[in-house]
Design an enzyme around this catalytic site. Structure first.
Site, PDB file in Angstrom:
ATOM      1  N   CYS A   2       2.960   2.027 -33.494  1.00  0.00           N
ATOM      2  CA  CYS A   2       3.466   2.905 -32.431  1.00  0.00           C
ATOM      3  C   CYS A   2       2.465   4.008 -32.072  1.00  0.00           C
ATOM      4  CB  CYS A   2       4.748   3.575 -32.884  1.00  0.00           C
ATOM      5  SG  CYS A   2       6.018   2.431 -33.396  1.00  0.00           S
ATOM      6  N   ARG A  27      -3.794  -0.151 -30.534  1.00  0.00           N
ATOM      7  CA  ARG A  27      -3.112  -0.101 -31.822  1.00  0.00           C
ATOM      8  C   ARG A  27      -2.059  -1.198 -31.966  1.00  0.00           C
ATOM      9  NH1 ARG A  27      -3.364   5.164 -34.175  1.00  0.00           N
ATOM     10  NH2 ARG A  27      -1.319   4.850 -35.051  1.00  0.00           N
ATOM     11  N   TRP A  75       6.067  -0.408 -31.602  1.00  0.00           N
ATOM     12  CA  TRP A  75       5.835  -1.652 -32.342  1.00  0.00           C
ATOM     13  C   TRP A  75       7.086  -1.836 -33.179  1.00  0.00           C
ATOM     14  CZ3 TRP A  75       4.978  -3.232 -37.530  1.00  0.00           C
ATOM     15  CH2 TRP A  75       4.333  -4.472 -37.676  1.00  0.00           C
ATOM     16  N   ASN A 100       7.134   7.903 -34.530  1.00  0.00           N
ATOM     17  CA  ASN A 100       6.402   6.876 -35.292  1.00  0.00           C
ATOM     18  C   ASN A 100       6.874   6.954 -36.733  1.00  0.00           C
ATOM     19  OD1 ASN A 100       4.951   6.451 -33.003  1.00  0.00           O
ATOM     20  ND2 ASN A 100       2.975   7.146 -33.828  1.00  0.00           N
ATOM     21  N   GLY A 101       6.974   5.820 -37.395  1.00  0.00           N
ATOM     22  CA  GLY A 101       7.394   5.821 -38.795  1.00  0.00           C
ATOM     23  C   GLY A 101       8.773   5.214 -38.950  1.00  0.00           C
ATOM     24  N   GLU A 483     -13.070 -12.761 -45.542  1.00  0.00           N
ATOM     25  CA  GLU A 483     -13.054 -11.969 -44.312  1.00  0.00           C
ATOM     26  C   GLU A 483     -13.188 -12.887 -43.082  1.00  0.00           C
ATOM     27  OE1 GLU A 483     -12.170  -9.233 -43.385  1.00  0.00           O
ATOM     28  OE2 GLU A 483     -13.193  -8.825 -41.503  1.00  0.00           O
ATOM     29  N   LYS A 487     -10.455 -13.185 -40.068  1.00  0.00           N
ATOM     30  CA  LYS A 487     -10.771 -12.977 -38.651  1.00  0.00           C
ATOM     31  C   LYS A 487     -10.275 -14.160 -37.826  1.00  0.00           C
ATOM     32  CE  LYS A 487     -11.399  -9.640 -38.497  1.00  0.00           C
ATOM     33  NZ  LYS A 487     -11.596  -8.635 -39.505  1.00  0.00           N
ATOM     34  N   GLU A 490      -6.456 -14.134 -37.505  1.00  0.00           N
ATOM     35  CA  GLU A 490      -5.948 -13.026 -36.698  1.00  0.00           C
ATOM     36  C   GLU A 490      -6.060 -13.278 -35.207  1.00  0.00           C
ATOM     37  OE1 GLU A 490      -6.701  -8.680 -38.183  1.00  0.00           O
ATOM     38  OE2 GLU A 490      -8.493  -9.872 -38.468  1.00  0.00           O
ATOM     39  N   HIS A 506     -10.349 -27.566 -58.197  1.00  0.00           N
ATOM     40  CA  HIS A 506      -9.126 -27.222 -58.932  1.00  0.00           C
ATOM     41  C   HIS A 506      -7.887 -27.291 -58.023  1.00  0.00           C
ATOM     42  CE1 HIS A 506     -11.474 -26.173 -62.405  1.00  0.00           C
ATOM     43  NE2 HIS A 506     -12.281 -25.477 -61.600  1.00  0.00           N
ATOM     44  N   LYS A 605      -3.095  -1.989 -34.960  1.00  0.00           N
ATOM     45  CA  LYS A 605      -4.409  -1.522 -35.409  1.00  0.00           C
ATOM     46  C   LYS A 605      -4.311  -0.659 -36.659  1.00  0.00           C
ATOM     47  CE  LYS A 605      -8.799  -0.898 -35.239  1.00  0.00           C
ATOM     48  NZ  LYS A 605      -9.581  -2.023 -35.783  1.00  0.00           N
TER      49      LYS A 605
HETATM   50  C1  F6R Z   1      -8.116  -6.938 -40.008  1.00  0.00           C
HETATM   51  C2  F6R Z   1      -7.761  -5.545 -40.057  1.00  0.00           C
HETATM   52  C3  F6R Z   1      -6.763  -5.114 -41.072  1.00  0.00           C
HETATM   53  C4  F6R Z   1      -7.142  -3.734 -41.622  1.00  0.00           C
HETATM   54  C5  F6R Z   1      -6.035  -3.226 -42.546  1.00  0.00           C
HETATM   55  C6  F6R Z   1      -6.389  -1.914 -43.184  1.00  0.00           C
HETATM   56  O1  F6R Z   1      -9.042  -7.207 -39.011  1.00  0.00           O
HETATM   57  O2  F6R Z   1      -8.215  -4.759 -39.289  1.00  0.00           O
HETATM   58  O3  F6R Z   1      -6.645  -6.042 -42.095  1.00  0.00           O
HETATM   59  O4  F6R Z   1      -8.360  -3.823 -42.286  1.00  0.00           O
HETATM   60  O5  F6R Z   1      -4.839  -3.086 -41.833  1.00  0.00           O
HETATM   61  O6  F6R Z   1      -6.637  -0.943 -42.222  1.00  0.00           O
HETATM   62  P1  F6R Z   1      -7.479   0.353 -42.538  1.00  0.00           P
HETATM   63  O7  F6R Z   1      -8.863  -0.070 -42.829  1.00  0.00           O
HETATM   64  O8  F6R Z   1      -7.359   1.193 -41.310  1.00  0.00           O
HETATM   65  O9  F6R Z   1      -6.828   0.987 -43.729  1.00  0.00           O
END
Ligand code: F6R
Length: 610
Positions: A2, A27, A75, A100-101, A483, A487, A490, A506, A605
């Protein structure tokens, strides 16, 4: 997640609010709304599901205006994605609220308010804030007092902004667990959940602290701490680029941010590593004395940041001779763990506001860690403020939901931490100078690596119709494989799993067939021969492989294997260099699949709720 924007001004604030919401779109959200007050107290509320543009169209159609206003991107947590669940929520056409929250005790509050005669128009926890404040106002006193009395009834997390139709001259805001920043203007003031939203109108900010309640008018800002005492909070001048929200000609923020990596990594290194090596004092005042005592490192993070921590463990143990554990924040905070002697807690976060990471830091303080260090991209964020030491990654604003440049700058920071801790724990001269030289070469290596884009675009064509994939790496490339898989999941929604390639036989080998592409990261290091054996295991079972390899590693393309050569680089920086082709692969696959690259479905985000 949010987003909040609010303004108290003399002029019409609609455009400021909408622009602020647009700047928070990155976000992630599913609906948007705005409430506006004219000086005579006329309240206009508009809400829409979908993009901020839908709200902007509604605002234009209604010719909505107001000199005080609050706006929100939602959100969904409590209640589906519907117009009636979108914020702002109102009580009796008098109180309007954005939040928010999560108000965890909202069901109990709701029951009590219903008994008092309040009716609810939404399924949200937020609506209880509106009615609680309204109920408190009925007892007499100011909006500020009503909000102060209300917040003591809330359990959970909130960043909230509240407006009263009977007094359009002010908003009252409260922060506990969800960030809020006040923007200071000339004869007008603003509030937002993220300074990015307010950069077009001001660069002067006050970051509220936990438990703060503030009253904001056009000409004044009065802040009260958790005990209701008036407090002064520092005014911070932001140096974030005003146009950080622009795509600079790139089709997506993610692509722009991938291409920014040579520059931001250079920025991260600047004045921290010079020709003599690590510059002293780069982890802040008092850091040297703390680092000298560290015998163990506990790393805590989520998602991509967790992968940076996983990589760092290889470095800290291999080069700095410091033992290291790494854990996902949401696990760490809910289990009993053992605190090692002289253990440094290192949290990593792009945003510095991730709820689980923050909670883990707070828990670690209670557990008695020797000290805490935040590796973070947002100065003034909660994580930075609450840690003993901090190190800024200088990646600049990251708008694409999928983290790219934040990750590579985090890794760069960890190589510097490896050097700093190694100095006190017997790092060899060869390793120390090897890392320093590798860091000097890093920005240029990243530039060279971005030049292999064409080969990756071709590869993406072959890949885009697949439903599943495996990513393989060994040693410090295993977290890079993780990673890469994250990506791809996502932004292209292709199922991807990562394995340390020694684990193949395994279990996961059973999955191999021509419909399961296998992506391998293969720098020329001491594990190369082992990795080649794993590659043969896949080949023998009819698997199709895409290998990102050092030219010297002697992989050759054939019917079952596509080899993309990655520029040769020194071992310590190889995880950073090999990250780039995997980011590009995900990006081009997503492009072909036509997904929403910068705002992938269901994701946010900055994850400010647990
Ligand atoms: C993936 C991504 C998330 C963040 C995670 C932690 O591309 O961006 O997995 O890495 O939500 O976020 P931060 O780094 O802001 O604590």
């Amino acid at each position: 997640m949010c987003g909040i924007v609010g303004a108290v001004a003399e002029r019409n604030v609609v455009e400021i609010l909408l622009e602020g919401l647009k700047r928070l779109e990155y976000r992630g959200y599913d609906s948007a709304g705005v409430a506006l007050l004219q000086p005579n107290g006329t309240l206009t509320r508009l809400r829409k599901t979908g993009k901020v543009q839908a709200l902007a169209d509604a605002v234009a159609e209604h010719e909505a205006l107001g000199s005080t206003g609050i706006a929100h991107t939602r959100w969904a947590t409590h209640g589906g994605v519907t117009e009636y669940n979108a914020h702002p929520h109102c009580s009796n056409d008098r109180i309007s609220v954005v939040h928010n929250g999560i108000i965890e005790n909202y069901l109990a509050l709701r029951a009590g308010l219903t008994e008092q005669g309040y009716t609810f128009d939404s399924d949200t926890d937020t609506e209880t804030i509106a009615h609680t404040v309204h109920a408190e106002l009925q007892k007499g006193g100011s909006l500020l007092k009503a909000v102060q009395n209300s917040v003591s009834q809330f359990h959970g997390a909130y960043g909230t902004v509240i407006m009263d139709s009977e007094d359009p001259s002010r908003v009252v805001v409260a922060r506990s667990g969800s960030p809020l920043v006040i923007g200071l203007g000339l004869g007008e003031n603003f509030i937002a959940s993220d300074q990015m939203a307010l950069l077009p109108v001001t660069r002067r900010f006050i970051f509220l602290e936990e438990g703060d309640v503030a009253e904001i008018t056009r000409r004044s800002v009065s802040i009260f701490d958790v005990n209701g005492n008036p407090v002064e909070r520092e005014v911070v001048e932001s140096n974030i680029e005003h146009d950080a929200g622009d795509k600079a000609g790139y089709r997506h923020y993610m692509l722009k941010e991938i291409h920014e990596q040579p520059t931001v990594v250079r920025n991260t290194l600047q004045q921290r590593v010079d020709e003599r090596g690590l510059v002293p004092g780069i982890f802040g005042a008092g850091a040297e004395a703390i680092l000298a005592k560290v015998k163990h490192v506990q790393i805590i993070a989520c998602g991509t940041s967790y992968h940076a921590g996983m990589t760092a463990r290889y470095w800290l143990e291999q080069y700095a001779n410091v033992s290291c554990n790494v854990e996902i924040a949401s696990e760490f905070r809910y289990r009993k763990s053992v605190v090692y002697e002289n253990s440094l807690l290192v949290t990593i976060s792009q945003s510095g506001e991730t709820a689980d990471t923050l909670a883990a830091l707070r828990l670690a303080k209670e557990l008695g860690y020797m000290s805490s260090l935040a590796i973070c991209n947002v100065p003034g964020s909660s994580l930075v403020r609450e840690s003993d030491l901090s190190f800024m990654t200088r990646a600049g604003a990251e708008i694409g939901v999928a983290s790219t440049k934040a990750f590579t700058t985090q890794l760069t920071a960890f190589l510097m931490l490896t050097l700093a801790l190694g100095e006190h724990n017997g790092i060899s001269e060869a390793d120390s100078s090897g890392i320093v030289n590798a860091l000097h070469s890093l920005p240029a290596k990243l530039e060279e690596t971005l030049a292999i884009t064409q080969g990756i675009e071709d590869l993406a064509e072959e890949f885009a119709d697949k439903n599943h994939s495996l990513f393989l790496g060994r040693g410090d490339q295993y977290p890079i494989a993780m990673e890469g898989a994250l990506k791809l999941k996502e932004i292209s929604y292709i199922h991807a799993e990562a394995y340390a390639s020694g684990e193949l036989k395994h279990g996961p080998l059973a999955l191999i067939d021509e419909e399961m592409p296998v992506i391998v990261v293969a720098p020329n290091n001491e594990l190369l021969e082992k990795l080649k054996s794993n590659v043969e295991e896949v080949r023998a079972r009819g698997g199709i492989m895409y290998v990102f390899a050092d030219g010297d590693a002697n992989f050759a393309s054939d019917d079952t294997m596509r080899v993309i050569n990655v520029p040769h680089c020194a071992s310590p920086i190889a995880p950073i260099v090999y990250t780039l082709p995997l980011q590009l692969l995900s990006y081009y696959v997503a492009l072909i699949k036509g997904t929403d690259v910068d705002q992938p479905r269901n994701l946010a985000k900055s994850v400010t709720v647990e």
